[in-house]
Scaffold this motif. Structure first.
Motif, PDB file in Angstrom:
ATOM      1  N   LEU A  30       6.123   0.075  -9.404  1.00 59.04           N
ATOM      2  CA  LEU A  30       6.730  -0.751  -8.360  1.00 59.04           C
ATOM      3  C   LEU A  30       7.204   0.099  -7.180  1.00 59.04           C
ATOM      4  CD1 LEU A  30       8.748  -3.269 -10.559  1.00 59.04           C
ATOM      5  CD2 LEU A  30       6.896  -3.845  -8.987  1.00 59.04           C
ATOM      6  N   VAL A  31       7.732   1.279  -7.467  1.00 58.27           N
ATOM      7  CA  VAL A  31       8.176   2.166  -6.382  1.00 58.27           C
ATOM      8  C   VAL A  31       6.978   2.574  -5.523  1.00 58.27           C
ATOM      9  CG1 VAL A  31       9.086   4.458  -5.852  1.00 58.27           C
ATOM     10  CG2 VAL A  31      10.262   3.011  -7.516  1.00 58.27           C
ATOM     11  N   LYS A  32       5.862   2.915  -6.176  1.00 59.57           N
ATOM     12  CA  LYS A  32       4.659   3.287  -5.415  1.00 59.57           C
ATOM     13  C   LYS A  32       4.174   2.121  -4.551  1.00 59.57           C
ATOM     14  CE  LYS A  32       2.883   6.766  -8.668  1.00 59.57           C
ATOM     15  NZ  LYS A  32       1.785   7.089  -9.627  1.00 59.57           N
ATOM     16  N   LYS A  33       4.190   0.918  -5.139  1.00 59.27           N
ATOM     17  CA  LYS A  33       3.770  -0.257  -4.371  1.00 59.27           C
ATOM     18  C   LYS A  33       4.686  -0.480  -3.181  1.00 59.27           C
ATOM     19  CE  LYS A  33       1.590  -3.022  -8.047  1.00 59.27           C
ATOM     20  NZ  LYS A  33       1.682  -4.279  -8.830  1.00 59.27           N
ATOM     21  N   LEU A  34       5.978  -0.335  -3.417  1.00 58.98           N
ATOM     22  CA  LEU A  34       6.941  -0.561  -2.346  1.00 58.98           C
ATOM     23  C   LEU A  34       6.777   0.470  -1.233  1.00 58.98           C
ATOM     24  CD1 LEU A  34       9.256  -2.208  -1.273  1.00 58.98           C
ATOM     25  CD2 LEU A  34      10.826  -0.897  -2.712  1.00 58.98           C
ATOM     26  N   GLU A  35       6.560   1.718  -1.611  1.00 60.83           N
ATOM     27  CA  GLU A  35       6.336   2.749  -0.601  1.00 60.83           C
ATOM     28  C   GLU A  35       5.097   2.435   0.235  1.00 60.83           C
ATOM     29  OE1 GLU A  35       6.172   6.140  -3.122  1.00 60.83           O
ATOM     30  OE2 GLU A  35       8.323   6.553  -3.017  1.00 60.83           O
ATOM     31  N   ALA A  36       4.020   1.971  -0.431  1.00 59.30           N
ATOM     32  CA  ALA A  36       2.791   1.634   0.283  1.00 59.30           C
ATOM     33  C   ALA A  36       3.012   0.451   1.225  1.00 59.30           C
ATOM     34  CB  ALA A  36       1.675   1.312  -0.719  1.00 59.30           C
ATOM     35  N   GLU A  37       3.753  -0.570   0.770  1.00 56.78           N
ATOM     36  CA  GLU A  37       4.014  -1.730   1.613  1.00 56.78           C
ATOM     37  C   GLU A  37       4.921  -1.369   2.789  1.00 56.78           C
ATOM     38  OE1 GLU A  37       2.481  -4.575   1.425  1.00 56.78           O
ATOM     39  OE2 GLU A  37       1.403  -3.864  -0.346  1.00 56.78           O
ATOM     40  N   ARG A  38       5.842  -0.444   2.571  1.00 58.33           N
ATOM     41  CA  ARG A  38       6.682   0.033   3.677  1.00 58.33           C
ATOM     42  C   ARG A  38       5.827   0.648   4.786  1.00 58.33           C
ATOM     43  NH1 ARG A  38      11.515   3.698   1.145  1.00 58.33           N
ATOM     44  NH2 ARG A  38      13.178   2.147   0.979  1.00 58.33           N
ATOM     45  N   VAL A  39       4.866   1.480   4.379  1.00 63.22           N
ATOM     46  CA  VAL A  39       3.995   2.124   5.363  1.00 63.22           C
ATOM     47  C   VAL A  39       3.170   1.068   6.101  1.00 63.22           C
ATOM     48  CG1 VAL A  39       2.043   3.697   5.654  1.00 63.22           C
ATOM     49  CG2 VAL A  39       3.914   4.309   4.114  1.00 63.22           C
TER      50      VAL A  39
END
Length: 370
Positions: A30-39
């Motif tokens: 989930l953290v990886k997904k969130l980081e990607a969506e932030r970008v």
């Protein structure tokens, strides 16, 4: 553009605890997904003004020129229709060209009475009456499908106008439902067991975020610093904490904790499974919220530009599409300028009409967008 933070949040298994548990793996995913969506969101916010600026500076002026030329062409064709050298077949074809051109122009400006008059004359129909019938049918279909009763004066001139009307009506209905609930809330209704569990879980999630924020606020309060440089640093950090807390941004709060040494990797690794499950729910909600914001930005731009929406294109693809539209509109302006020159000569117009074919039984031909 926002880049992934240097304080990357990941959870490993506690010392001597064996492989990662399912909830810990889920947290990291989930953290990886969130980081990607932030970008992705940062890229949209950065590129969207550029796309709109290019549309305003290049596409819109070309589109206005094209529409002005089309209007001149329509008036020219209407005048040519009355020329004594025009035969019955020529007039049938010319009326078809006139009506299709008039409908296109009324899609841009439905209130242009001169265009409407020309359309009515050559189509044998009444544009206003036809549109009222279409709108009544559309309101009926929307009401049956969604339960939303649109007003009689709802603007159906474009997808954007329609969806804005739908949004306003749905928000109005929501406000009415909330008022109705409040008026009947004198005696609180007994919660079901499921509702009670859900409410309790939501309170736990809020408390998890609140606890982190309070720890940060206690450590970062700038008023307790006598050194001006340190006070400035803590003021900036506290502002970031306030923004993160206001938006329920768990990941940013955890990153701040790492940044100010309130928590280290060992502390993260030793978080309990129940706490991580709570964090996972919060992170999953954040991922969904950012995705929704991106879709909203993308859809609004597509509606404004008249593009098909729902394809989830990147800002780069949107910019490429806009440049292609600009090139196509430049070509359209050149073509219609040539048509204006050609069709001003009745002989040339009649020669062109010889090869023109009326398209019959074309589904949706001459119909409004809806």
């Amino acid at each position: 553009m926002l880049l992934p933070t240097q304080y990357a949040i990941r959870i490993a298994a506690p010392a001597a605890a064996g492989p990662l548990s399912r909830v810990r793996k889920q947290f990291n995913t989930l953290v990886k997904k969130l980081e990607a969506e932030r970008v992705r969101l940062s890229l949209w916010r950065e590129e969207l003004p550029k796309i709109r600026a290019l549309a305003d500076s290049e596409y819109s002026p070309l589109a206005r020129t094209f529409d002005a030329h089309r209007r001149r062409l329509l008036l020219l064709l209407d005048q040519a229709y009355s020329d004594k050298t025009m035969g019955k077949k020529d007039r049938e074809k010319l009326a078809d060209v006139i009506c299709s051109t008039a409908l296109d122009l009324m899609g841009v400006d439905e209130e242009d009475e001169a265009i409407k008059e020309i359309y009515n004359k050559h189509s044998g129909c009444d544009f206003d009456l036809d549109m009222e019938a279409e709108k009544a049918f559309m309101r009926k279909m929307v009401g049956a499908a969604t339960g939303v009763e649109l007003d009689e004066d709802t603007d159906f001139s474009s997808p954007q106008a329609f969806f804005e009307a739908m949004r306003d009506k749905m928000e109005e209905r929501k406000r009415e439902e909330e008022r109705s609930e409040q008026s009947h809330a004198a005696k609180p209704a007994k919660l079901s067991a499921r509702e009670a569990r859900h409410q309790a879980e939501e309170l736990k999630l809020k408390q998890s975020v609140r606890d982190i924020f309070r720890k940060l606020a206690s450590a970062l309060h700038p008023d307790r610093e006598t050194d001006s440089a340190e006070r400035g640093r803590k003021t900036a950090l506290m502002q970031r904490a306030n923004v993160a807390y206001a938006s329920n941004d768990l990941l940013s709060l955890l990153e701040l904790q790492l940044e100010v040494d309130q928590i280290d990797q060992t502390g993260l690794d030793n978080l309990g499974e129940d706490r991580i499950k709570q964090y996972n729910r919060i992170l999953d909600g954040q991922v969904g919220e950012i995705k929704s914001e991106i879709i909203a930005l993308e859809t609004a731009l597509s509606l404004d530009m008249g593009w098909e929406f729902g394809q989830h294109r990147t800002p780069k693809a949107m910019m490429q599409g806009l440049r292609a539209d600009i090139a196509a509109m430049r070509a359209n302006v050149k073509y219609i300028e040539a048509d204006l020159d050609t069709f001003s000569d009745i002989k040339k117009l009649k020669a062109w009409l010889k090869d023109y074919r009326i398209v019959a039984n074309d589904p949706g031909y001459g119909e409004p967008w809806f």
